[in-house]
Design a protein around this motif. Structure first.
Motif, PDB file in Angstrom:
ATOM      1  N   LEU A  44      26.956 -50.526 -33.729  1.00  0.00           N
ATOM      2  CA  LEU A  44      27.473 -49.462 -32.865  1.00  0.00           C
ATOM      3  C   LEU A  44      28.989 -49.534 -32.699  1.00  0.00           C
ATOM      4  O   LEU A  44      29.547 -48.908 -31.788  1.00  0.00           O
ATOM      5  CB  LEU A  44      26.800 -49.527 -31.487  1.00  0.00           C
ATOM      6  CG  LEU A  44      25.267 -49.376 -31.468  1.00  0.00           C
ATOM      7  CD1 LEU A  44      24.749 -49.380 -30.037  1.00  0.00           C
ATOM      8  CD2 LEU A  44      24.824 -48.117 -32.194  1.00  0.00           C
ATOM      9  N   HIS A  45      29.659 -50.245 -33.600  1.00  0.00           N
ATOM     10  CA  HIS A  45      31.085 -50.500 -33.404  1.00  0.00           C
ATOM     11  C   HIS A  45      31.939 -49.239 -33.403  1.00  0.00           C
ATOM     12  O   HIS A  45      32.998 -49.202 -32.784  1.00  0.00           O
ATOM     13  CB  HIS A  45      31.604 -51.441 -34.506  1.00  0.00           C
ATOM     14  CG  HIS A  45      31.831 -50.751 -35.832  1.00  0.00           C
ATOM     15  ND1 HIS A  45      30.790 -50.465 -36.694  1.00  0.00           N
ATOM     16  CD2 HIS A  45      32.963 -50.262 -36.413  1.00  0.00           C
ATOM     17  CE1 HIS A  45      31.277 -49.839 -37.774  1.00  0.00           C
ATOM     18  NE2 HIS A  45      32.586 -49.702 -37.622  1.00  0.00           N
ATOM     19  N   GLY A  46      31.507 -48.169 -34.047  1.00  0.00           N
ATOM     20  CA  GLY A  46      32.337 -46.974 -34.149  1.00  0.00           C
ATOM     21  C   GLY A  46      32.156 -45.965 -33.040  1.00  0.00           C
ATOM     22  O   GLY A  46      32.832 -44.933 -33.028  1.00  0.00           O
ATOM     23  N   LEU A  47      31.253 -46.243 -32.081  1.00  0.00           N
ATOM     24  CA  LEU A  47      30.980 -45.247 -31.041  1.00  0.00           C
ATOM     25  C   LEU A  47      32.143 -45.087 -30.072  1.00  0.00           C
ATOM     26  O   LEU A  47      32.473 -43.981 -29.644  1.00  0.00           O
ATOM     27  CB  LEU A  47      29.725 -45.615 -30.254  1.00  0.00           C
ATOM     28  CG  LEU A  47      28.401 -45.696 -31.025  1.00  0.00           C
ATOM     29  CD1 LEU A  47      27.243 -45.839 -30.046  1.00  0.00           C
ATOM     30  CD2 LEU A  47      28.198 -44.480 -31.916  1.00  0.00           C
TER      31      LEU A  47
ATOM     32  N   GLN B 101      34.236 -37.335 -21.179  1.00  0.00           N
ATOM     33  CA  GLN B 101      34.488 -36.832 -22.530  1.00  0.00           C
ATOM     34  C   GLN B 101      34.283 -37.942 -23.565  1.00  0.00           C
ATOM     35  O   GLN B 101      33.755 -37.694 -24.655  1.00  0.00           O
ATOM     36  CB  GLN B 101      35.912 -36.270 -22.624  1.00  0.00           C
ATOM     37  CG  GLN B 101      36.139 -35.004 -21.816  1.00  0.00           C
ATOM     38  CD  GLN B 101      35.335 -33.813 -22.322  1.00  0.00           C
ATOM     39  OE1 GLN B 101      35.116 -33.662 -23.527  1.00  0.00           O
ATOM     40  NE2 GLN B 101      34.880 -32.973 -21.407  1.00  0.00           N
ATOM     41  N   ILE B 102      34.663 -39.150 -23.221  1.00  0.00           N
ATOM     42  CA  ILE B 102      34.423 -40.289 -24.114  1.00  0.00           C
ATOM     43  C   ILE B 102      32.923 -40.493 -24.305  1.00  0.00           C
ATOM     44  O   ILE B 102      32.453 -40.774 -25.409  1.00  0.00           O
ATOM     45  CB  ILE B 102      35.101 -41.553 -23.546  1.00  0.00           C
ATOM     46  CG1 ILE B 102      36.624 -41.443 -23.715  1.00  0.00           C
ATOM     47  CG2 ILE B 102      34.577 -42.817 -24.234  1.00  0.00           C
ATOM     48  CD1 ILE B 102      37.407 -42.503 -22.972  1.00  0.00           C
TER      49      ILE B 102
ATOM     50  N   GLU C  55      28.187 -39.966 -27.693  1.00  0.00           N
ATOM     51  CA  GLU C  55      26.855 -39.387 -27.852  1.00  0.00           C
ATOM     52  C   GLU C  55      26.713 -38.711 -29.208  1.00  0.00           C
ATOM     53  O   GLU C  55      25.731 -38.912 -29.934  1.00  0.00           O
ATOM     54  CB  GLU C  55      26.617 -38.381 -26.729  1.00  0.00           C
ATOM     55  CG  GLU C  55      25.339 -37.579 -26.841  1.00  0.00           C
ATOM     56  CD  GLU C  55      25.108 -36.708 -25.623  1.00  0.00           C
ATOM     57  OE1 GLU C  55      24.114 -36.965 -24.917  1.00  0.00           O
ATOM     58  OE2 GLU C  55      25.913 -35.791 -25.373  1.00  0.00           O
ATOM     59  N   MET C  56      27.695 -37.920 -29.583  1.00  0.00           N
ATOM     60  CA  MET C  56      27.618 -37.214 -30.860  1.00  0.00           C
ATOM     61  C   MET C  56      27.785 -38.168 -32.042  1.00  0.00           C
ATOM     62  O   MET C  56      27.160 -37.985 -33.092  1.00  0.00           O
ATOM     63  CB  MET C  56      28.657 -36.094 -30.890  1.00  0.00           C
ATOM     64  CG  MET C  56      28.302 -34.945 -29.952  1.00  0.00           C
ATOM     65  SD  MET C  56      29.405 -33.519 -30.072  1.00  0.00           S
ATOM     66  CE  MET C  56      30.856 -34.158 -29.231  1.00  0.00           C
ATOM     67  N   ARG C  57      28.590 -39.202 -31.868  1.00  0.00           N
ATOM     68  CA  ARG C  57      28.714 -40.206 -32.924  1.00  0.00           C
ATOM     69  C   ARG C  57      27.395 -40.960 -33.108  1.00  0.00           C
ATOM     70  O   ARG C  57      27.004 -41.291 -34.232  1.00  0.00           O
ATOM     71  CB  ARG C  57      29.846 -41.180 -32.599  1.00  0.00           C
ATOM     72  CG  ARG C  57      31.237 -40.564 -32.702  1.00  0.00           C
ATOM     73  CD  ARG C  57      32.332 -41.550 -32.300  1.00  0.00           C
ATOM     74  NE  ARG C  57      33.663 -40.959 -32.445  1.00  0.00           N
ATOM     75  CZ  ARG C  57      34.795 -41.579 -32.143  1.00  0.00           C
ATOM     76  NH1 ARG C  57      34.754 -42.820 -31.663  1.00  0.00           N
ATOM     77  NH2 ARG C  57      35.957 -40.974 -32.312  1.00  0.00           N
ATOM     78  N   LEU C  58      26.707 -41.233 -32.015  1.00  0.00           N
ATOM     79  CA  LEU C  58      25.416 -41.909 -32.098  1.00  0.00           C
ATOM     80  C   LEU C  58      24.395 -41.014 -32.798  1.00  0.00           C
ATOM     81  O   LEU C  58      23.583 -41.488 -33.602  1.00  0.00           O
ATOM     82  CB  LEU C  58      24.933 -42.297 -30.705  1.00  0.00           C
ATOM     83  CG  LEU C  58      23.632 -43.103 -30.636  1.00  0.00           C
ATOM     84  CD1 LEU C  58      23.784 -44.441 -31.353  1.00  0.00           C
ATOM     85  CD2 LEU C  58      23.211 -43.328 -29.188  1.00  0.00           C
ATOM     86  N   ASN C  59      24.421 -39.722 -32.498  1.00  0.00           N
ATOM     87  CA  ASN C  59      23.529 -38.791 -33.194  1.00  0.00           C
ATOM     88  C   ASN C  59      23.727 -38.864 -34.702  1.00  0.00           C
ATOM     89  O   ASN C  59      22.763 -38.881 -35.478  1.00  0.00           O
ATOM     90  CB  ASN C  59      23.789 -37.355 -32.726  1.00  0.00           C
ATOM     91  CG  ASN C  59      23.303 -37.084 -31.312  1.00  0.00           C
ATOM     92  OD1 ASN C  59      22.567 -37.883 -30.737  1.00  0.00           O
ATOM     93  ND2 ASN C  59      23.719 -35.968 -30.750  1.00  0.00           N
TER      94      ASN C  59
END
Length: 585
Positions: free
Chosen positions: A20-23, A160-161, A166-170
């Motif tokens: 999850l490093h890029g979230l 907003q973060i 959330e969208m990165r996790l999707n």
């Protein structure tokens, strides 16, 4: 390789953090701390846990997280120094192809924002739908939020973060929303049809209103429902059960809007269940009851100042005298209905038989900031507030501002000011109690004349009638005492009174259980706004599910918003509720 929730739940903490490093920008401490909360029941639960870590962090950690984010179209973007995730998001919003003037404006806004707040402006540029904001929308958000207070803006940056993560996790989990994207797309379609050229206004029986009704009927038919538009303009879709002697579970909300309104108030509660029915129909799945979705024709009262026209017809309490009411152009409701092809003689036949109705459940945006402040996508409504509204006329004595001593004045505006402050203090004494003076006028006022008259409105609401009525009694008593002391005549005109509508505990329990199964914390809250469910509560038991609002909880406004992911979560909860529904014992 696609990462799965199962994999995230069973791997060790170090791998969880690495996956999850890029979230979150340069902030591995967030997944590190969230790892301890595993296993997560759902992706929604994982998202809530991650944002919960951010919410529980120290102020210094939160500011560090905000400052780890790059400026929009800033120097780092131009130099190619962004993370891969930020690069893709800014490119999708077109920020890598700004004109010279657009780039200059963004740099000016960035500088002004940093100077005021001391941290960079954060915006999820993919927006509420995930499809991306336009550059014009981005600069609009920028300009609006520059007017915020620092604490409010810091909280908004963190939200907003959370949306960005959330969208990165999707994307990381290759999640495709089953319902949310469709709901948002449909809301955009009907949100483009308005009585006014510059905003969204959809008043009863206008061309935009009729076009919206026809489109809702089309979507219902395509979803597999039996559909009709009734004599008052309700759009009714029935997803029929294959069980003999089945009764009906009702849902729905209104499709009319206030003037200059938002795209989701009311309409979410129609579009969301249509999307669910479409899903059921595609699977060949039937429910053990008829599922009836009603797009109520009128709840806001914009054209004829008469609310709940559609829902009152459904419960058999439509006031026939309203047919002779005139709009601002002198057109009667009767004439407007006839022009639209409706037979007013059939309105009485709209009424449902309560014996054939199991219950009514409504999904609605919260229209407030409570869920937003708690970082929760949904909430279970405990009660819909009852309200009392009054117009107050105060009459004193207009006299010269320079020659009348202070102790000899009969100042109607000063009396009004005292009343306003008492409303504020009295309505702060109970959690669900609110009081508003939304209109305040000094007729024919002049800068050098003591106000001889003042008019004001009172709107008092609470989740239960006893709390509201006690506050109203105190406020009116205090207002009379203020006026007597100041030698001001006091006249009161009651405009309306609506009882509170408690949600049925047996339905609340089932809605809460579905929420919990979705991996979302069950949070109960009252609704301060009125809803069609209030009318239905006079016929059957009701329940309500709230979806979180964005933009500080603004509603009845073009800034009203929600996200596709939150709409998805609400749809998942309602679908589970339907599949596990148990009728009242």
């Amino acid at each position: 390789m696609t990462i799965t929730l199962e994999q995230l739940n069973r791997c060790d903490a170090a791998e969880f953090t690495a996956l999850l490093h890029g979230l979150y920008e340069h902030s591995p401490w967030i997944p590190q701390r969230a790892a301890a909360q595993r296993p997560f029941r759902s992706v929604a639960a994982l998202k809530i846990a991650l944002q919960g870590v951010v919410r529980a962090a120290s102020v210094d950690e939160q500011l560090g997280l905000i400052r780890a984010h790059p400026e929009l179209a800033g120097k780092a973007a131009l130099a190619g120094e962004l993370t891969a995730e930020s690069t893709g998001e800014q490119a999708q919003a077109g920020l890598t192809h700004c004109s010279a003037s657009e780039l200059a404006e963004l740099h000016r806004l960035n500088a002004a924002y940093n100077a005021k707040f001391g941290f960079p402006f954060i915006l999820a540029v993919k927006g509420p739908t995930g499809n991306g904001l336009s550059r014009q929308q981005i600069t609009g958000h920028f300009a609006r939020r520059l007017r915020s207070q620092r604490d409010d803006e810091q909280a908004e940056c963190l939200r907003q973060i959370g949306r960005i993560a959330e969208m990165r996790l999707n994307a990381l989990l290759d999640i495709e929303l089953r319902f949310g994207a469709t709901i948002m797309e449909w809301a955009e379609v009907i949100g483009a049809w308005s009585d006014d050229a510059d905003n969204l206004t959809c008043a009863y029986m206008t061309a935009a209103h009729q076009k919206t009704a026809a489109q809702l009927a089309t979507w219902m038919r395509e979803a597999g429902m039996v559909v009709h538009i009734d004599a008052v303009g309700n759009v009714v879709g029935r997803y029929l059960s294959d069980q003999p002697n089945a009764k009906s579970l009702l849902t729905g909300s209104h499709y009319d809007t206030v003037r200059n309104g938002g795209k989701y108030d009311g309409r979410e509660g129609i579009l969301l269940p249509i999307a669910i029915v479409k899903h059921l129909h595609e699977r060949g799945e039937r429910l053990p009851f008829h599922f009836e979705v009603i797009g109520f024709c009128e709840e806001e009262g914009v054209r004829y100042q008469s609310t709940f026209l559609g829902s009152n017809a459904v419960i058999g309490q439509f006031d026939q005298s309203l047919l002779d009411k005139l709009d601002a152009d002198g057109v009667s409701m009767r004439a407007a209905l006839a022009e639209a092809g409706h037979d007013v003689g059939q309105i009485a036949a709209i009424a449902r038989d309560p014996a054939e109705v199991l219950a009514f459940v409504e999904v609605h945006i919260e229209q407030g900031p409570v869920l937003l402040g708690r970082d929760l996508p949904t909430g279970v409504v405990s009660s819909i507030a009852g309200s009392c509204r009054y117009q107050v006329e105060l009459t004193g004595l207009a006299s010269h501002a320079g020659t009348t001593p202070m102790n000899m004045r009969k100042d109607a505006a000063a009396a009004a000011a005292e009343i306003v402050l008492y409303v504020e203090s009295r309505c702060a004494q109970a959690p669900s109690l609110v009081g508003t003076v939304g209109q305040l006028q000094v007729p024919d006022g002049s800068v050098n004349v003591i106000p001889g008259a003042c008019k004001l409105s009172l709107d008092i609401r609470a989740a239960d009638d006893a709390t509201r009525d006690a506050a109203v009694a105190d406020i009116l008593q205090q207002a009379e005492a203020i006026c007597a002391r100041r030698q001001i005549d006091f006249k009161l005109h009651k405009i309306m009174s609506a009882p509170a509508a408690p949600c049925a505990p047996w339905l609340v329990r089932q809605l809460a259980a579905a929420t919990e199964r979705a991996g979302v914390e069950v949070f109960e809250l009252p609704s301060g706004a009125g809803h069609d469910a209030m009318a239905l509560a006079r016929m059957t038991d009701v329940a309500m599910l709230f979806t979180r609002c964005g933009n500080g909880g603004i509603s009845h406004n073009p800034l009203e918003t929600m996200t596709a992911d939150d709409a998805e979560t609400s749809a998942v909860i309602l679908l589970d509720f339907l599949r596990s529904f148990q009728p009242k014992p």
